[in-house]
Design an enzyme around this catalytic site. Structure first.
Site, mmCIF file in Angstrom:
data_model
loop_
_atom_site.group_PDB
_atom_site.id
_atom_site.type_symbol
_atom_site.label_atom_id
_atom_site.label_comp_id
_atom_site.label_asym_id
_atom_site.label_seq_id
_atom_site.Cartn_x
_atom_site.Cartn_y
_atom_site.Cartn_z
ATOM 1 N N GLY A 195 -9.244 -3.811 3.766
ATOM 2 C CA GLY A 195 -8.070 -3.921 4.638
ATOM 3 C C GLY A 195 -7.981 -2.769 5.626
ATOM 4 O O GLY A 195 -8.973 -2.086 5.914
ATOM 5 N N ASP A 196 -6.794 -2.546 6.126
ATOM 6 C CA ASP A 196 -6.566 -1.499 7.121
ATOM 7 C C ASP A 196 -6.479 -0.102 6.508
ATOM 8 O O ASP A 196 -6.676 0.905 7.196
ATOM 9 C CB ASP A 196 -5.229 -1.757 7.842
ATOM 10 C CG ASP A 196 -4.086 -1.735 6.830
ATOM 11 O OD1 ASP A 196 -4.107 -2.557 5.896
ATOM 12 O OD2 ASP A 196 -3.187 -0.873 6.938
ATOM 13 N N GLY A 227 0.812 -3.670 4.519
ATOM 14 C CA GLY A 227 0.945 -5.066 4.930
ATOM 15 C C GLY A 227 -0.400 -5.708 5.162
ATOM 16 O O GLY A 227 -1.429 -5.175 4.752
ATOM 17 N N THR A 268 0.868 -1.181 0.000
ATOM 18 C CA THR A 268 0.000 0.000 0.000
ATOM 19 C C THR A 268 0.896 1.219 0.000
ATOM 20 O O THR A 268 1.950 1.191 0.643
ATOM 21 C CB THR A 268 -0.833 0.032 1.299
ATOM 22 O OG1 THR A 268 -1.734 -1.048 1.257
ATOM 23 C CG2 THR A 268 -1.590 1.344 1.481
HETATM 24 N N1 ASP Z 1 -2.672 -3.030 3.726
HETATM 25 C C1 ASP Z 1 -3.276 -3.519 2.517
HETATM 26 C C2 ASP Z 1 -4.507 -4.275 2.821
HETATM 27 O O1 ASP Z 1 -4.553 -5.047 3.765
HETATM 28 C C3 ASP Z 1 -2.421 -4.410 1.711
HETATM 29 C C4 ASP Z 1 -1.025 -4.039 1.474
HETATM 30 O O2 ASP Z 1 -0.459 -3.130 2.057
HETATM 31 O O3 ASP Z 1 -0.464 -4.735 0.636
HETATM 32 O O4 ASP Z 1 -5.430 -4.158 2.056
#
Ligand code: ASP
Length: 317
Positions: free
Chosen positions: A181-182, A203, A151
């Site tokens: 997601g977050d 993440g 992200t």
């Molecule tokens: N944080 C993102 C999510 O969980 C994914 C990522 O950072 O790759 O959607």
């Protein structure tokens, strides 16, 4: 007053340079962070953000994004938005609303259309090929859909002392339809308070949310910890807790900057980021988990950069 920018991953670097340019010329933290994220969203070879982002299991690109103003705490966010070129700009526009400021799915897409945001098919031919190949591979090998994490999350500080935070992502590749997601969630994917500082995450969202890690880092900075101390203290003990009580912890990384332009990061995986402040021009660094709840940080090598460039542009059959 000083200024600064920090953002997740090597992919943010060109955007960080633009943000720093805006900030140097007395520009606003909000404009700088939006420009930074827009730059990443528009680049088709980044397959986890914006145009060229990888789709969900059904082949649909669903994006999540957020924007936060560290002066007023105003937040705007979108989740599962489709066909919108700059999800973060939609999020920023929503941050002007007191009600209905976090929109999901068709409601988010409709808001973008009604407010004249650029509408495009976000699934590039390259991303479609990667998706089709992955479908075949998953069928053959019964694979976990989660593959890497990327992200773009950023914090900016302007010369007037204002701060902003923003995120944008196409989320986990092969996620189930409607999975969020977050990244659009305040406190988890991002948080900023201009009187203290800000943090942003990348993440496995499902695990970042369990610790509200961005808020926790800002809270620790508010208690007087440096950004690096706050990152180390929020992230590493939480990973241990998660492993002990939940049985596992996904990969994640966080970046932080305080209102003096000092910064920190923590990660449980090899992680690149870009950072610049008044005294140092933007540069790409690499972080790795170090011993005893610390983070080791080193400059990126030209070799790594060349290999990265080659990897993201490798032709897909
Ligand atoms: N944080 C993102 C999510 O969980 C994914 C990522 O950072 O790759 O959607």
């Amino acid at each position: 007053m000083t200024y600064g920018t920090i953002a997740t991953w090597r992919m943010a670097h060109e955007g960080v340079i633009k943000a720093q340019d805006i900030l140097k010329k007395q520009g606003k933290a909000g404009d700088a962070v939006e420009t930074l994220i827009n730059t990443v969203e528009a680049y088709p070879y980044y397959k986890s953000v914006g145009y060229g982002g990888l789709p969900n299991e059904q082949g649909i690109v669903e994006m999540d994004a957020a924007y936060m103003d560290g002066d007023s705490f105003a937040i705007g966010a979108v989740a599962g938005i489709q066909n919108v070129k700059h999800a973060v700009s939609v999020a920023r526009s929503l941050s002007d609303e007191h009600f209905n400021s976090f929109r999901v799915g068709t409601g988010a897409t409709q808001y973008a259309m009604q407010n004249n945001f650029e509408i495009v098919n976000m699934l590039t031919p390259r991303a479609k090929k990667i998706w089709l190949n992955r479908l075949a591979e998953m069928r053959e090998k019964n694979l976990n859909p989660y593959d890497g994490h990327d992200t773009v999350g950023a914090i900016t500080l302007d010369k007037q002392g204002s701060m902003a935070a923003a995120t944008s992502t196409s989320g986990l590749f092969m996620k189930k339809a409607g999975r969020i997601g977050d990244s659009p969630l305040s406190g988890s994917g991002f948080y900023v308070d201009s009187e203290i500082g800000g943090a942003a995450a990348t993440g496995l969202g499902e695990d970042i949310m369990k610790g509200c890690l961005s808020y926790e880092i800002v809270r620790l900075m508010g208690e007087g910890k440096s950004p690096q101390q706050a990152c180390d203290q929020a992230v590493y003990p939480f990973i241990e807790k998660l492993k002990k009580r939940y049985g596992k912890a996904g990969e994640f990384s966080l970046v932080a900057m305080n209102h003096n332009g000092e910064w920190g990061v923590a990660t449980n995986v090899e992680f690149t980021f870009s950072v610049g402040n008044e005294t140092k021009a933007p540069r790409i660094l690499m972080a790795n988990p170090g011993p005893d709840h610390t983070t080791s940080i080193a400059p990126i090598t030209q070799e790594w950069l060349d290999a990265y460039e080659k990897r993201i542009k490798t032709p897909i059959n």
